[in-house]
Design a protein around this motif. Structure first.
Motif, short mmCIF file in Angstrom:
data_model
loop_
_atom_site.label_atom_id
_atom_site.label_comp_id
_atom_site.label_asym_id
_atom_site.label_seq_id
_atom_site.Cartn_x
_atom_site.Cartn_y
_atom_site.Cartn_z
N ALA A 138 0.85 -1.19 0.00
CA ALA A 138 0.00 0.00 0.00
C ALA A 138 0.89 1.24 0.00
CB ALA A 138 -0.91 -0.01 1.23
N LEU A 139 0.35 2.35 -0.50
CA LEU A 139 1.14 3.57 -0.56
C LEU A 139 1.52 4.10 0.82
CD1 LEU A 139 -0.31 5.55 -3.59
CD2 LEU A 139 1.38 3.70 -3.52
N ASP A 140 0.88 3.59 1.87
CA ASP A 140 1.28 3.97 3.24
C ASP A 140 2.40 3.06 3.77
OD1 ASP A 140 0.07 1.56 3.99
OD2 ASP A 140 -1.50 2.49 5.19
N GLY A 141 2.87 2.11 2.94
CA GLY A 141 3.97 1.23 3.32
C GLY A 141 3.56 -0.12 3.87
N THR A 142 2.28 -0.35 4.06
CA THR A 142 1.79 -1.63 4.57
C THR A 142 1.91 -2.71 3.49
OG1 THR A 142 0.17 -0.46 5.93
CG2 THR A 142 -0.21 -2.82 5.57
N VAL A 143 2.51 -3.84 3.84
CA VAL A 143 2.60 -4.96 2.91
C VAL A 143 1.26 -5.69 2.92
CG1 VAL A 143 3.78 -7.12 2.34
CG2 VAL A 143 5.09 -5.19 3.23
N LEU A 144 0.60 -5.70 1.78
CA LEU A 144 -0.72 -6.32 1.67
C LEU A 144 -0.64 -7.79 1.31
CD1 LEU A 144 -2.48 -3.48 -0.37
CD2 LEU A 144 -2.54 -3.84 2.11
N GLU A 145 0.43 -8.15 0.60
CA GLU A 145 0.56 -9.53 0.13
C GLU A 145 2.01 -9.78 -0.27
OE1 GLU A 145 -1.08 -11.65 -3.84
OE2 GLU A 145 -2.62 -10.73 -2.58
N GLY A 146 2.48 -10.99 -0.05
CA GLY A 146 3.83 -11.38 -0.47
C GLY A 146 4.91 -10.81 0.43
N LYS A 147 6.16 -10.94 -0.03
CA LYS A 147 7.28 -10.38 0.73
C LYS A 147 8.50 -10.26 -0.16
CE LYS A 147 9.67 -14.06 3.01
NZ LYS A 147 10.03 -14.61 4.29
N LEU A 148 9.40 -9.40 0.27
CA LEU A 148 10.68 -9.18 -0.40
C LEU A 148 11.78 -9.42 0.62
CD1 LEU A 148 9.98 -5.79 -2.21
CD2 LEU A 148 9.98 -8.04 -3.24
N PRO A 149 13.02 -9.67 0.16
CA PRO A 149 14.13 -9.74 1.10
C PRO A 149 14.23 -8.42 1.89
CG PRO A 149 14.81 -10.57 -1.04
CD PRO A 149 13.45 -9.95 -1.22
N LYS A 150 14.69 -8.50 3.11
CA LYS A 150 14.74 -7.35 4.01
C LYS A 150 15.47 -6.15 3.39
CE LYS A 150 15.56 -6.33 8.85
NZ LYS A 150 16.02 -6.88 10.14
N ALA A 151 16.63 -6.37 2.77
CA ALA A 151 17.42 -5.27 2.21
C ALA A 151 16.65 -4.56 1.09
CB ALA A 151 18.76 -5.78 1.69
N GLN A 152 15.99 -5.33 0.23
CA GLN A 152 15.24 -4.74 -0.87
C GLN A 152 14.00 -4.02 -0.35
OE1 GLN A 152 16.91 -7.65 -1.19
NE2 GLN A 152 18.36 -6.73 -2.62
N MET A 153 13.39 -4.55 0.70
CA MET A 153 12.22 -3.89 1.28
C MET A 153 12.62 -2.52 1.84
SD MET A 153 9.05 -4.40 1.51
CE MET A 153 8.07 -2.97 1.93
#
Length: 88
Positions: free
Chosen positions: A39-54
């Motif tokens: 979400a544009l507020d930074g909330t992850v709605l689904e899935g995930k990325l590696p910590k560094a890329q996030m």
């Protein structure tokens, strides 16, 4: 799906989702086969990325929050989006 930006192997997309499953403004992010909807507020709605890329995506979103909101409005109105500068 329109590509808004690419940086450090991260691809950021946004598209018009009439009746989509995510009811708030958001982006789709892909890195090395992993995907997340954020979400544009930074909330992850689904899935995930590696910590560094996030962390990189979070920083990029903070810098470009007005551009992201403007693109969401444009796409929601059926208008052409614009590309956003990558994180440098």
């Amino acid at each position: 799906m329109p590509v808004l930006c690419m940086f450090y192997g991260i691809i950021v997309r946004m598209y018009k989702e009439i009746g989509g499953k995510h009811n708030m403004p958001h982006i789709h992010v892909e890195y090395s086969g992993q995907e997340a909807v954020i979400a544009l507020d930074g909330t992850v709605l689904e899935g995930k990325l590696p910590k560094a890329q996030m962390k990189l995506v979070d920083a990029w979103m903070e810098i470009h929050k007005d551009d992201l909101a403007a693109n969401w409005t444009l796409l929601s109105n059926g208008e052409q989006f614009f590309r956003i500068d990558p994180l440098k």
